[in-house]
Design a protein around this motif. Structure first.
Motif, PDB file in Angstrom:
ATOM      1  N   ALA A   1      -1.951  -5.063   4.149  1.00 36.49           N
ATOM      2  CA  ALA A   1      -0.911  -4.744   3.167  1.00 36.49           C
ATOM      3  C   ALA A   1       0.291  -4.097   3.851  1.00 36.49           C
ATOM      4  CB  ALA A   1      -1.478  -3.802   2.098  1.00 36.49           C
ATOM      5  N   ARG A   2       1.454  -4.282   3.234  1.00 39.98           N
ATOM      6  CA  ARG A   2       2.702  -3.703   3.763  1.00 39.98           C
ATOM      7  C   ARG A   2       2.883  -2.300   3.182  1.00 39.98           C
ATOM      8  NH1 ARG A   2       7.657  -3.841   1.542  1.00 39.98           N
ATOM      9  NH2 ARG A   2       6.959  -5.436   0.055  1.00 39.98           N
ATOM     10  N   ASN A   3       3.040  -1.349   4.080  1.00 40.75           N
ATOM     11  CA  ASN A   3       3.190   0.047   3.682  1.00 40.75           C
ATOM     12  C   ASN A   3       4.587   0.287   3.104  1.00 40.75           C
ATOM     13  OD1 ASN A   3       3.027   2.792   3.362  1.00 40.75           O
ATOM     14  ND2 ASN A   3       2.986   3.277   5.562  1.00 40.75           N
ATOM     15  N   LEU A   4       4.647   0.768   1.872  1.00 43.98           N
ATOM     16  CA  LEU A   4       5.945   1.052   1.258  1.00 43.98           C
ATOM     17  C   LEU A   4       6.652   2.199   1.960  1.00 43.98           C
ATOM     18  CD1 LEU A   4       5.074   0.726  -2.554  1.00 43.98           C
ATOM     19  CD2 LEU A   4       6.363  -0.877  -1.125  1.00 43.98           C
ATOM     20  N   GLY A   5       5.902   2.991   2.708  1.00 44.56           N
ATOM     21  CA  GLY A   5       6.512   4.118   3.402  1.00 44.56           C
ATOM     22  C   GLY A   5       7.309   3.718   4.621  1.00 44.56           C
ATOM     23  N   ASP A   6       6.718   2.921   5.516  1.00 44.23           N
ATOM     24  CA  ASP A   6       7.414   2.572   6.766  1.00 44.23           C
ATOM     25  C   ASP A   6       7.611   1.065   6.953  1.00 44.23           C
ATOM     26  OD1 ASP A   6       4.879   1.664   7.381  1.00 44.23           O
ATOM     27  OD2 ASP A   6       4.436   3.227   8.847  1.00 44.23           O
TER      28      ASP A   6
ATOM     29  N   CYS B   1       0.855  -1.177   0.000  1.00 45.95           N
ATOM     30  CA  CYS B   1       0.000   0.000   0.000  1.00 45.95           C
ATOM     31  C   CYS B   1       0.897   1.236   0.000  1.00 45.95           C
ATOM     32  CB  CYS B   1      -0.933   0.014   1.204  1.00 45.95           C
ATOM     33  SG  CYS B   1      -0.107  -0.013   2.818  1.00 45.95           S
ATOM     34  N   GLN B   2       0.452   2.272  -0.672  1.00 48.24           N
ATOM     35  CA  GLN B   2       1.225   3.511  -0.746  1.00 48.24           C
ATOM     36  C   GLN B   2       0.262   4.688  -0.672  1.00 48.24           C
ATOM     37  OE1 GLN B   2       3.668   3.906  -4.261  1.00 48.24           O
ATOM     38  NE2 GLN B   2       5.084   5.291  -3.222  1.00 48.24           N
ATOM     39  N   GLN B   3       0.576   5.602   0.189  1.00 48.34           N
ATOM     40  CA  GLN B   3      -0.304   6.758   0.370  1.00 48.34           C
ATOM     41  C   GLN B   3      -0.117   7.761  -0.762  1.00 48.34           C
ATOM     42  OE1 GLN B   3       0.098   8.683   4.185  1.00 48.34           O
ATOM     43  NE2 GLN B   3      -2.021   9.432   4.132  1.00 48.34           N
ATOM     44  N   THR B   4      -1.249   8.302  -1.227  1.00 47.86           N
ATOM     45  CA  THR B   4      -1.237   9.304  -2.291  1.00 47.86           C
ATOM     46  C   THR B   4      -2.164  10.450  -1.879  1.00 47.86           C
ATOM     47  OG1 THR B   4      -3.133   8.400  -3.511  1.00 47.86           O
ATOM     48  CG2 THR B   4      -0.959   7.461  -3.999  1.00 47.86           C
ATOM     49  N   ALA B   5      -2.272  11.418  -2.753  1.00 51.88           N
ATOM     50  CA  ALA B   5      -3.150  12.554  -2.472  1.00 51.88           C
ATOM     51  C   ALA B   5      -4.617  12.126  -2.427  1.00 51.88           C
ATOM     52  CB  ALA B   5      -2.948  13.625  -3.543  1.00 51.88           C
ATOM     53  N   ASP B   6      -4.952  11.037  -3.136  1.00 48.78           N
ATOM     54  CA  ASP B   6      -6.337  10.561  -3.185  1.00 48.78           C
ATOM     55  C   ASP B   6      -6.648   9.501  -2.136  1.00 48.78           C
ATOM     56  OD1 ASP B   6      -6.891  12.196  -5.395  1.00 48.78           O
ATOM     57  OD2 ASP B   6      -6.023  10.696  -6.761  1.00 48.78           O
TER      58      ASP B   6
END
Length: 451
Positions: free
Chosen positions: A241-246, A212-217
């Motif tokens: 899901a595994r966060n690509l950020g952290d 998972c990756q956070q976006t503006a949407d």
């Protein structure tokens, strides 16, 4: 002396005959010859003859089939016992008549969904949101009653009530709970739980490939989930899901209409054929921030859900074994070979006693397990030990049930073949025997043997 007494008894009976009966006897029997032959019989032979003359007598009254050999149901309150019997009646009248047909066709009986809603039992132990708020003990008892008739239906209910609603109850926001839990309790909305992946089962704690990756949407999810029960017709899927950020695991409520969400039914199963397992593909699947579970921020949060529900899987194993045992015992008391019910044979009784012994041990274990859970004392190793022991013993019981039925044991109509197959799935899901063994091993030795 015994012979003389029998002769006197025969003579006495002869004197009690009226003239018509005497005439009939004299026409058919040479009494002098008969008495001469009687004189050659020993006491045992005479007793056998008298029993034959007496006729079959009263029909033998068999004990009630009672798989609760230690009467553990006595531990329930009258209200709890009434609810158990209510669910038992529902399963016997609504599910049992149709289950073999649907199992054979690899389809789900959707007509049962509103009937489950009328029971109002989903989210068994949760407080509020229309949920019953019952003790964990009753969650287990009800799981056993469902699996006693069919493990697939029990799994469907467990995915809805335990894994999906449990994820929302433990990790969701108040808004998410209000939106989903009451509707799911009424079965107006169906849920699924997406953790296992094509290449990741036991290693989910550290190796999820769905990202998972956070976006503006909001969030974008990519990857696949496999073996997801209810997925083909679920309104919402809890996706981990595994966060690509952290690098941490997060949870999401993915709606069936979300762009980039696709489900393919898994076919060719030999077990739990009524459960509609799906292969989920997430391709740039967009999920809004409001559908992220705010209290799911690491795999520890996922494990909290699994810990809460794993005890129910042990109870389901008990139900599967119980159903097989009941059907096997009933069969052996009605099936005759060599002129007698096969339940009267020593080797058959040996199988049956082994089965009730294992079943009684399993039931005693899960009752105590649920007591620990209700007392707030449940640990991972407690649930894991129950999962290991009960699923192993279930395998033994269903094998014995099939064996006492001989060739008929492989026919669906005798209601054991389905349990034999389904026991294999229960043995594997919610943690394999090996993984749960290592959890217990770590607890008792102080050493972790995980890779």
């Amino acid at each position: 002396m015994g012979f003389i007494q029998n002769i006197k008894q025969a003579a006495k009976l002869y004197k009690q005959l009226d003239w018509k009966e005497l005439q009939a006897v004299n026409e058919k029997i040479d009494l002098a010859k008969a008495m001469k032959q009687f004189s050659k019989l020993d006491d045992k032979q005479l007793k056998m003859l008298m029993r034959m003359l007496d006729g079959p007598g009263k029909e033998k009254v068999l004990p009630e089939i009672n798989p609760d050999f230690y009467e553990l149901s006595d531990k329930l309150t009258p209200e709890q016992r009434a609810l158990q019997l209510k669910v038992r009646y529902f399963m016997e009248t609504e599910v049992a008549p149709i289950v073999n047909d649907y199992w054979l066709r690899d389809e789900f009986p959707h007509e049962l969904i509103p009937k489950f809603g009328e029971l109002g039992l989903a989210g068994v132990t949760y407080e509020g949101y229309g949920c019953p708020g019952l003790p964990f003990l009753m969650e287990g008892v009800l799981a056993m009653e469902m699996a006693r008739i069919d493990s697939s239906i029990a799994t469907f209910f467990g995915v809805q009530s335990g894994l999906t609603m449990g994820s929302i109850y433990l990790c969701g926001s108040e808004e998410q709970k209000q939106e989903w839990l009451p509707a799911m309790n009424r079965f107006e909305k169906i849920g699924a739980f997406g953790l296992t992946e094509p290449e990741v089962g036991s290693g989910a704690a550290g190796g999820l490939t769905v990202t998972c990756q956070q976006t503006a949407d909001g969030w974008v999810l990519n990857g696949q989930k496999k073996w997801i029960g209810n997925a083909t017709f679920a309104d919402v899927v809890v996706v981990w899901a595994r966060n690509l950020g952290d690098g941490e695991v997060k949870g999401f409520l993915v709606r069936k209409e979300n762009p980039g969400f696709e489900v393919e039914k898994i076919k060719g199963k030999m077990a739990l054929r009524i459960v509609q397992n799906g292969l989920i593909t997430l391709k740039d699947c967009v999920v809004e921030e409001k559908d992220r579970l705010p209290n799911a921020n690491s795999f520890k949060d996922t494990a909290d859900v699994l810990r809460m529900t794993r005890a129910g899987v042990a109870w389901m194993a008990v139900g599967c074994a119980r159903g097989a045992y009941e059907n096997a015992l009933d069969y052996t008391r009605n099936r005759k070979q060599f002129g007698k019910p096969i339940a009267s044979f020593q080797l058959i009784q040996n199988h049956l006693v082994e089965m009730i012994s294992n079943l009684t041990a399993m039931q005693t274990l899960v009752f105590r397990l649920s007591e620990l859970q209700d007392n707030g004392q449940l640990k991972d190793e407690h649930a894991s030990l129950a999962k290991v022991f009960c699923t192993l013993r279930t395998r033994d019981i269903v094998r014995g049930a099939r064996e006492v039925m001989g060739g008929n044991g492989i026919l669906l109509e005798h209601n054991v073949a389905r349990f034999v197959a389904d026991a294999e799935a229960i043995y594997s899901y919610e943690g394999t025997k090996e993984i749960n063994t290592l959890i217990v091993g770590r607890a008792i030795t102080g050493y972790s043997a995980f890779v």
